[in-house]
Write a protein that holds these residues in place. Structure first.
Motif, short mmCIF file in Angstrom:
data_model
loop_
_atom_site.label_atom_id
_atom_site.label_comp_id
_atom_site.label_asym_id
_atom_site.label_seq_id
_atom_site.Cartn_x
_atom_site.Cartn_y
_atom_site.Cartn_z
N MET A 80 0.84 -1.19 0.00
CA MET A 80 0.00 0.00 0.00
C MET A 80 0.88 1.24 0.00
O MET A 80 1.91 1.28 0.67
CB MET A 80 -0.91 0.03 1.24
N PRO A 81 0.45 2.28 -0.68
CA PRO A 81 1.21 3.53 -0.65
C PRO A 81 1.09 4.19 0.72
O PRO A 81 0.14 3.94 1.47
CB PRO A 81 0.56 4.38 -1.74
N PRO A 82 2.01 5.04 1.10
CA PRO A 82 2.00 5.67 2.42
C PRO A 82 0.73 6.50 2.67
O PRO A 82 0.26 6.60 3.79
CB PRO A 82 3.24 6.56 2.43
N GLU A 83 0.16 7.09 1.62
CA GLU A 83 -1.05 7.88 1.78
C GLU A 83 -2.21 7.00 2.23
O GLU A 83 -3.03 7.40 3.06
CB GLU A 83 -1.42 8.60 0.47
N ALA A 84 -2.30 5.81 1.68
CA ALA A 84 -3.38 4.89 2.05
C ALA A 84 -3.21 4.43 3.50
O ALA A 84 -4.20 4.29 4.24
CB ALA A 84 -3.40 3.69 1.11
N ILE A 85 -1.98 4.20 3.93
CA ILE A 85 -1.73 3.80 5.31
C ILE A 85 -2.14 4.93 6.26
O ILE A 85 -2.78 4.71 7.28
CB ILE A 85 -0.24 3.43 5.50
N PHE A 86 -1.80 6.18 5.88
CA PHE A 86 -2.19 7.33 6.70
C PHE A 86 -3.71 7.46 6.79
O PHE A 86 -4.26 7.67 7.87
CB PHE A 86 -1.57 8.61 6.12
N LEU A 87 -4.40 7.32 5.67
CA LEU A 87 -5.87 7.43 5.67
C LEU A 87 -6.50 6.30 6.49
O LEU A 87 -7.48 6.52 7.20
CB LEU A 87 -6.40 7.44 4.24
N PHE A 88 -5.95 5.11 6.38
CA PHE A 88 -6.47 3.99 7.16
C PHE A 88 -6.28 4.24 8.66
O PHE A 88 -7.20 4.03 9.46
CB PHE A 88 -5.77 2.69 6.75
N ALA A 89 -5.10 4.71 9.06
CA ALA A 89 -4.85 5.01 10.48
C ALA A 89 -5.76 6.12 10.96
O ALA A 89 -6.31 6.07 12.08
CB ALA A 89 -3.39 5.38 10.68
N LEU A 90 -5.96 7.13 10.13
CA LEU A 90 -6.86 8.23 10.49
C LEU A 90 -8.30 7.74 10.65
O LEU A 90 -8.99 8.11 11.61
CB LEU A 90 -6.79 9.34 9.43
N ALA A 91 -8.74 6.86 9.76
CA ALA A 91 -10.10 6.31 9.86
C ALA A 91 -10.26 5.49 11.13
O ALA A 91 -11.30 5.57 11.81
CB ALA A 91 -10.41 5.45 8.63
N VAL A 92 -9.24 4.71 11.48
CA VAL A 92 -9.31 3.91 12.71
C VAL A 92 -9.39 4.83 13.93
O VAL A 92 -10.18 4.59 14.86
CB VAL A 92 -8.08 2.97 12.81
N LEU A 93 -8.63 5.91 13.95
CA LEU A 93 -8.69 6.85 15.07
C LEU A 93 -10.05 7.52 15.17
O LEU A 93 -10.59 7.68 16.27
CB LEU A 93 -7.58 7.90 14.92
N VAL A 94 -10.61 7.93 14.04
CA VAL A 94 -11.91 8.60 14.06
C VAL A 94 -13.00 7.65 14.54
O VAL A 94 -13.82 8.01 15.39
CB VAL A 94 -12.24 9.17 12.66
N VAL A 95 -13.01 6.43 14.04
CA VAL A 95 -14.03 5.46 14.45
C VAL A 95 -13.89 5.11 15.93
O VAL A 95 -14.88 5.06 16.67
CB VAL A 95 -13.95 4.19 13.57
N SER A 96 -12.66 4.93 16.39
CA SER A 96 -12.49 4.62 17.81
C SER A 96 -12.89 5.80 18.69
O SER A 96 -13.45 5.61 19.77
CB SER A 96 -11.05 4.18 18.10
N ALA A 97 -12.64 7.03 18.24
CA ALA A 97 -13.06 8.20 19.01
C ALA A 97 -14.58 8.28 19.07
O ALA A 97 -15.16 8.58 20.12
CB ALA A 97 -12.47 9.47 18.39
N ILE A 98 -15.25 8.01 17.96
CA ILE A 98 -16.71 8.05 17.94
C ILE A 98 -17.29 6.99 18.85
O ILE A 98 -18.26 7.22 19.58
CB ILE A 98 -17.24 7.89 16.49
N VAL A 99 -16.71 5.80 18.86
CA VAL A 99 -17.22 4.70 19.68
C VAL A 99 -16.90 4.93 21.15
O VAL A 99 -17.74 4.70 22.03
CB VAL A 99 -16.64 3.36 19.19
N LEU A 100 -15.70 5.39 21.46
CA LEU A 100 -15.27 5.50 22.85
C LEU A 100 -15.70 6.80 23.53
O LEU A 100 -15.70 6.86 24.76
CB LEU A 100 -13.75 5.36 22.94
#
Length: 116
Positions: free
Chosen positions: A26-46
């Motif tokens: 995966m390109p580095p941009e996709a890794i960054f977007l995936f990590a950002l999505a995980v952080l946003v979803v965990s913030a919404i849930v927690l």
């Protein structure tokens, strides 16, 4: 930019193999977007859980007045329920007394007796 570690395996007349460690498909941009999505979803849930936890910590020393009132009502009901066996026993004694009194006054009218 991807960092690769290349290791040469083999020797002694064999053709060396190159193994790449750390290569990401995966390109580095996709890794960054995936990590950002995980952080946003965990913030919404927690977020609601963290808020509830902080409210509980803040209010730990002061019980709610509505809860205290309901607790007092439950204690009053419990004391009434605890008095019930005594009241039932008293009613049984009164019923037995009434039966004995009726048996003494009118023995001929009771069932199972032969009347004259």
């Amino acid at each position: 930019m991807t960092t690769l570690l290349q290791v040469t395996v083999g020797g002694g007349g064999q053709t060396p193999e190159v193994i790449q460690i750390g290569h990401s498909p995966m390109p580095p941009e996709a890794i960054f977007l995936f990590a950002l999505a995980v952080l946003v979803v965990s913030a919404i849930v927690l977020w609601p859980l963290v808020r509830a936890w902080s409210r509980r910590i803040e209010g730990r020393g002061q019980p709610d007045q509505a809860v205290l009132d309901e607790l007092d009502q439950m204690r009053q009901r419990l004391s009434q329920v605890e008095d019930l066996p005594h009241r039932v026993a008293e009613l049984e004694e009164r019923a037995e007394f009434a039966e004995r009194l009726l048996a003494q006054r009118e023995p001929d009218r009771l069932p199972g007796r032969i009347g004259s």
